[in-house]
Design a protein around this motif. Structure first.
Motif, PDB file in Angstrom:
ATOM      1  N   MET A 194       0.829  -1.201   0.000  1.00 33.76           N
ATOM      2  CA  MET A 194       0.000   0.000   0.000  1.00 33.76           C
ATOM      3  C   MET A 194       0.872   1.262   0.000  1.00 33.76           C
ATOM      4  N   ILE A 195       1.947   1.262   0.786  1.00 30.44           N
ATOM      5  CA  ILE A 195       2.864   2.407   0.863  1.00 30.44           C
ATOM      6  C   ILE A 195       3.512   2.646  -0.494  1.00 30.44           C
ATOM      7  N   VAL A 196       3.946   1.561  -1.138  1.00 21.92           N
ATOM      8  CA  VAL A 196       4.593   1.662  -2.451  1.00 21.92           C
ATOM      9  C   VAL A 196       3.605   2.170  -3.497  1.00 21.92           C
ATOM     10  N   GLU A 197       2.358   1.690  -3.439  1.00 23.88           N
ATOM     11  CA  GLU A 197       1.348   2.131  -4.411  1.00 23.88           C
ATOM     12  C   GLU A 197       1.064   3.626  -4.264  1.00 23.88           C
ATOM     13  N   ILE A 198       0.958   4.111  -3.044  1.00 25.97           N
ATOM     14  CA  ILE A 198       0.729   5.545  -2.802  1.00 25.97           C
ATOM     15  C   ILE A 198       1.901   6.362  -3.320  1.00 25.97           C
ATOM     16  N   ALA A 199       3.117   5.900  -3.039  1.00 25.10           N
ATOM     17  CA  ALA A 199       4.319   6.618  -3.497  1.00 25.10           C
ATOM     18  C   ALA A 199       4.389   6.661  -5.015  1.00 25.10           C
ATOM     19  N   SER A 200       3.988   5.582  -5.681  1.00 18.13           N
ATOM     20  CA  SER A 200       4.099   5.508  -7.139  1.00 18.13           C
ATOM     21  C   SER A 200       3.222   6.531  -7.846  1.00 18.13           C
ATOM     22  N   LYS A 201       2.126   6.932  -7.207  1.00  9.75           N
ATOM     23  CA  LYS A 201       1.210   7.894  -7.825  1.00  9.75           C
ATOM     24  C   LYS A 201       1.799   9.302  -7.891  1.00  9.75           C
ATOM     25  N   LYS A 202       2.849   9.542  -7.123  1.00 10.51           N
ATOM     26  CA  LYS A 202       3.469  10.866  -7.095  1.00 10.51           C
ATOM     27  C   LYS A 202       4.687  10.971  -8.019  1.00 10.51           C
ATOM     28  N   LEU A 203       5.047   9.862  -8.675  1.00  3.96           N
ATOM     29  CA  LEU A 203       6.267   9.843  -9.474  1.00  3.96           C
ATOM     30  C   LEU A 203       6.010  10.275 -10.911  1.00  3.96           C
ATOM     31  N   PRO A 204       6.985  10.930 -11.546  1.00  2.00           N
ATOM     32  CA  PRO A 204       6.841  11.302 -12.955  1.00  2.00           C
ATOM     33  C   PRO A 204       6.903  10.061 -13.839  1.00  2.00           C
ATOM     34  N   PRO A 205       6.318  10.116 -15.041  1.00  2.24           N
ATOM     35  CA  PRO A 205       6.415   8.977 -15.956  1.00  2.24           C
ATOM     36  C   PRO A 205       7.877   8.654 -16.256  1.00  2.24           C
ATOM     37  N   MET A 206       8.118   7.403 -16.612  1.00  2.00           N
ATOM     38  CA  MET A 206       9.486   6.954 -16.913  1.00  2.00           C
ATOM     39  C   MET A 206      10.137   7.830 -17.964  1.00  2.00           C
ATOM     40  N   GLN A 207       9.390   8.128 -19.054  1.00  2.00           N
ATOM     41  CA  GLN A 207       9.975   8.876 -20.169  1.00  2.00           C
ATOM     42  C   GLN A 207      10.139  10.352 -19.862  1.00  2.00           C
ATOM     43  N   MET A 208       9.563  10.817 -18.762  1.00  2.00           N
ATOM     44  CA  MET A 208       9.657  12.231 -18.379  1.00  2.00           C
ATOM     45  C   MET A 208      10.593  12.409 -17.188  1.00  2.00           C
ATOM     46  N   GLY A 209      11.678  11.677 -17.179  1.00  2.00           N
ATOM     47  CA  GLY A 209      12.680  11.832 -16.128  1.00  2.00           C
ATOM     48  C   GLY A 209      12.516  10.903 -14.955  1.00  2.00           C
ATOM     49  N   GLY A 210      11.601   9.912 -15.075  1.00  2.00           N
ATOM     50  CA  GLY A 210      11.292   9.072 -13.929  1.00  2.00           C
ATOM     51  C   GLY A 210      12.089   7.796 -13.792  1.00  2.00           C
ATOM     52  N   GLU A 211      13.082   7.574 -14.669  1.00  2.00           N
ATOM     53  CA  GLU A 211      13.828   6.308 -14.622  1.00  2.00           C
ATOM     54  C   GLU A 211      14.420   6.040 -13.245  1.00  2.00           C
ATOM     55  N   GLY A 212      15.062   7.058 -12.662  1.00  2.00           N
ATOM     56  CA  GLY A 212      15.751   6.883 -11.389  1.00  2.00           C
ATOM     57  C   GLY A 212      14.808   6.600 -10.235  1.00  2.00           C
ATOM     58  N   VAL A 213      13.736   7.385 -10.119  1.00  2.00           N
ATOM     59  CA  VAL A 213      12.840   7.219  -8.971  1.00  2.00           C
ATOM     60  C   VAL A 213      12.043   5.922  -9.060  1.00  2.00           C
ATOM     61  N   TRP A 214      11.679   5.496 -10.282  1.00  2.00           N
ATOM     62  CA  TRP A 214      10.974   4.218 -10.412  1.00  2.00           C
ATOM     63  C   TRP A 214      11.906   3.055 -10.068  1.00  2.00           C
ATOM     64  N   ALA A 215      13.174   3.164 -10.446  1.00  2.00           N
ATOM     65  CA  ALA A 215      14.142   2.124 -10.089  1.00  2.00           C
ATOM     66  C   ALA A 215      14.345   2.083  -8.571  1.00  2.00           C
ATOM     67  N   ALA A 216      14.393   3.253  -7.947  1.00  2.00           N
ATOM     68  CA  ALA A 216      14.552   3.325  -6.492  1.00  2.00           C
ATOM     69  C   ALA A 216      13.357   2.695  -5.785  1.00  2.00           C
ATOM     70  N   LEU A 217      12.156   2.964  -6.301  1.00  2.00           N
ATOM     71  CA  LEU A 217      10.947   2.386  -5.709  1.00  2.00           C
ATOM     72  C   LEU A 217      10.978   0.862  -5.807  1.00  2.00           C
ATOM     73  N   GLU A 218      11.411   0.365  -6.970  1.00  2.00           N
ATOM     74  CA  GLU A 218      11.515  -1.088  -7.161  1.00  2.00           C
ATOM     75  C   GLU A 218      12.500  -1.693  -6.165  1.00  2.00           C
ATOM     76  N   ALA A 219      13.601  -0.990  -5.917  1.00  2.00           N
ATOM     77  CA  ALA A 219      14.607  -1.487  -4.970  1.00  2.00           C
ATOM     78  C   ALA A 219      14.064  -1.489  -3.542  1.00  2.00           C
TER      79      ALA A 219
END
Length: 769
Positions: A249-274
């Motif tokens: 649930m925490i991860v799902e809430i955090a993911s809604k605040k992240l930019p799309p992958m193609q719009m600079g989100g590569e790093g934060v999405w990778a961090a969330l996955e980790a």
């Protein structure tokens, strides 16, 4: 936890590992380069094998300036040589004889050490520095401690257990907040969340421990820890407090605040996955973290972000001799006795005044019109108080700033100034008149600066005496000056290297990113913007795009504001007055002879006939309603639509987003090449810094020159410019640069061309012709 001050029964030695002993006292950040990693590794080997050593303390030490940091993180210069996962053992490489001590293996060694390891933390413990601290069994900090994992800012994620150990200590939500936003926390907050065990000097106590030094307290902890079991102090063996369902649930809430992958989100999405993997055993979670780390390390967005990181440092390198005039008043450690002045109390002048007040100057804010001066003072006092309310500055500092503000209508009050910045309307006659007066009033060593965005610095300098001209330069802030990071340091023909060096250092001291540029119409930033503004507006007159479709295409590209949104925010009258100054604006039926062959008249008419000035007048290319978004939300305008219809050609096929991007941005890049040819910009990366920090260019695309080199490709860029030149003849900004042609012919990027020193060689050849 408070440790008793009674002597420990242990008589074993505590081994103190002082980072500065190998890093060097002149590098207070203590980057975790190979030598420092090897020092720590070998100290742990010594501790484990030596029965007389009972514990280890890792300590940042003091720099030559008595500043102390634990470690501000990895040595980013090593990232270019890292392409695959590190070996699972450390030591000397049998193949080439070189040492290798991977950070991920080092943190495991610290955590699994059979002797207690205490981190004594002062100043920054960031990135890899925090990962080292997390692997220690105890963490002691003083009140200056600053903790964070800012890796996403340089296009990677923590790769040495940071995404695994931090959630175990501070909870998953707090860890995600720190990792995804790159925001650091202070010692007090770190203690609250359990990141550190004790903060020296934080609690109000008369115990001897509170009077201890950081290292003294760390030694007390180390001695006590020698008597205690270590397993429950190994963070990697801990479990997160959240259940699997709570984590999801925490991860799902955090993911809604992240930019799309193609719009600079590569790093934060990778961090969330980790971070999601922190529920697993530490070795399994760390393997997932490492996989995501290398994914971001090799990714185009990460490489572009690190280019931007190093580009800023390259731009800030001091020209010539680093020892230029170190005794100048503007380079003093404190500005308490240094007086500066800002001429013009408008939005720009007041913003610059605020920046100088924050830096510690006494500042005369000058405006001959009392109403404007009073308005500027109200703005300054209101902004300063808002900073207090938001916790940005203390009440004491706010009082000092207000006391240091000296509003005046008299130029005669500037007789003791070391620095004067002119920030009035873009009118050459007015500016020259001001500097002529300042030349007679200010002391001989006073540096005179203009905040002009386009006007000729050399012509302005002609209004002061010849002896004063070496002290004359441009200092172009970007609006709003107290918010925007970029400042162009504009060097005129007579500006001395000494003055340039002083301004580079001062610009950095006041917290701005300074880029040295040459003197031409618009310098670097606004010169490139001329074609951008013209071409995006010409798209409207051609009937192939609308205001909203152009802005949408540019926003989808990743630039922070669309061209028409940006124009409305800056004020349409500013661009109009600049064009008028250049003699481009028609006067009634009289068409200007200076006007370019392709010229968007609608941009002038919207100001002159319809009085649409942008957000400040409630209407520009868009409409604005004070009740909606505090008057800043762009709303479609029927009046503008009707105006454009009068100019637009009928029956045209709308252009695609890609066509809009190429029409708008390719001539900008081409103009960047011309700036390099003419020496207006020193390096391609300087242009990138100007556009990332001054114009909202997406940092994950590196800047216009980096984008051209690595995403567009110079061959494609040249071909499209040649096609546009045929389609739109007599348009200078589409005529391909000679430097671009040369790079394509040699099959080099412009970055490679400059790194190889070929531009300097070309200049030498040209000078002999």
């Amino acid at each position: 936890m408070v440790i008793s001050s009674k002597p420990s029964i242990s008589s074993k030695t505590t081994l103190v590992v002082n980072f500065s002993s190998v890093v060097g006292s002149n590098n207070p950040l203590n980057p975790l380069g190979l030598k420092l990693r090897q020092l720590i590794w070998e100290a742990l080997e010594e501790a484990e094998s030596n029965s007389s050593v009972g514990s280890v303390i890792l300590y940042g030490g003091l720099s030559s300036s008595n500043r102390s940091n634990f470690s501000a993180g990895a040595d980013l210069t090593e990232f270019g040589s890292v392409s695959k996962a590190p070996p699972t053992t450390a030591g000397i490489n049998k193949n080439d004889g070189r040492p290798f001590f991977p950070l991920i293996e080092l943190v495991k060694k610290i955590e699994n050490c059979n002797k207690p390891v205490v981190a004594a933390i002062s100043g920054n413990a960031l990135g890899g520095g925090l990962e080292v601290a997390l692997s220690c069994h105890y963490r002691i900090s003083d009140t200056t401690g600053n903790f964070g994992l800012p890796e996403v800012l340089v296009g990677v994620i923590p790769g040495a257990g940071g995404t695994q150990r931090l959630p175990r200590l501070v909870t998953v939500p707090k860890a995600l907040e720190m990792i995804l936003t790159a925001k650091s926390i202070g010692a007090k907050e770190a203690k609250k969340f359990g990141l550190v065990d004790h903060v020296v000097g934080l609690a109000a106590s008369s115990s001897s421990e509170e009077k201890d030094s950081l290292i003294g307290c760390a030694k007390r902890y180390a001695k006590w820890a020698e008597l205690m079991p270590l397993d429950d102090r190994r963070v990697g063996k801990m479990r997160i407090k959240e259940s699997d369902s709570e984590l999801e649930m925490i991860v799902e809430i955090a993911s809604k605040k992240l930019p799309p992958m193609q719009m600079g989100g590569e790093g934060v999405w990778a961090a969330l996955e980790a971070v999601k993997a922190c529920r697993l055993p530490i070795d399994e979670g760390s393997a997932i973290e490492l996989e995501q780390f290398f994914k971001t390390l090799r990714g185009s967005q990460g490489i572009a972000r690190r280019h931007g990181f190093f580009a800023v440092r390259k731009a800030q390198r001091i020209l010539g001799n680093n020892n230029y005039n170190n005794n100048h008043p503007l380079l003093q450690k404190s500005f308490k006795t240094v007086t500066a002045a800002v001429i013009g109390a408008g939005l720009m002048g007041s913003g610059i005044c605020l920046v100088l007040l924050q830096a510690g100057f006494t500042v005369h804010l000058v405006d001959v019109y009392k109403e404007s001066l009073d308005k500027g003072v109200v703005f300054l006092k209101g902004t300063i108080q808002s900073y207090v309310k938001r916790g940005r500055i203390s009440e004491e500092n706010a009082k000092r700033m207000i006391k240091s503000l000296k509003p005046t209508q008299r130029f005669e009050d500037l007789s003791t100034c070391s620095l004067v910045v002119e920030a009035v309307i873009e009118n050459m006659k007015i500016k020259k008149k001001i500097f002529s007066s300042l030349d007679k009033i200010t002391p001989a060593g006073c540096i005179l600066l203009s905040n002009t965005s386009t006007l000729d610095i050399d012509e302005m300098a002609s209004s002061v005496s010849i002896s004063r001209r070496p002290l004359f330069a441009g200092w172009h802030f970007f609006s709003p000056a107290h918010v925007m990071k970029l400042v162009e340091i504009v060097v005129g023909t007579a500006t001395s290297t000494e003055t340039t060096c002083v301004m580079q250092q001062l610009t950095k001291r006041i917290g701005k990113t300074g880029v040295v540029v040459g003197n031409c119409d618009g310098f670097v930033g606004n010169r490139l913007l001329i074609s951008y503004g013209a071409e995006t507006t010409l798209l409207l007159e051609e009937g192939v795009a609308t205001v909203s479709s152009v802005d949408k295409a540019i926003l989808n590209f990743g630039i922070a504001l669309g061209p028409f949104q940006m124009a409305d925010m800056a004020g349409l009258d500013i661009g109009y007055n600049i064009r008028k100054q250049r003699g481009w604006v028609s006067n009634g039926d009289i068409i200007s002879k200076n006007k370019p062959a392709r010229y968007p008249d609608v941009a002038d008419v919207i100001v002159s006939d319809f009085k649409r000035l942008g957000q400040k007048s409630g209407k520009g290319w868009y409409d604005y309603d004070k009740k909606i978004g505090r008057g800043r939300k762009s709303l479609p305008s029927k009046e503008v639509d009707n105006l454009i219809r009068k100019y637009a050609k009928r029956g045209q096929i709308p252009v695609s987003d890609q066509q809009i991007v190429e029409r708008a941005l390719f001539p900008m890049v081409n103009e960047g090449f011309k700036c390099l040819e003419e020496g207006i910009a020193r390096e391609p990366s300087d242009i990138d810094v100007v556009y990332v920090y001054g114009y909202g260019w997406p940092v994950y695309k590196g800047g216009p020159m980096w984008w051209a080199d690595h995403e567009v490709g110079l061959k494609y860029l040249l071909r499209r410019l040649q096609e546009f030149s045929k389609q739109f003849p007599h348009t200078d900004y589409y005529a391909p640069s000679d430097l671009l042609k040369r790079c394509v012919m040699m099959d080099l990027t412009v970055e490679e061309y400059f790194n190889l020193g070929l531009f300097k060689k070309q200049k030498k050849v040209s000078s002999k012709l």
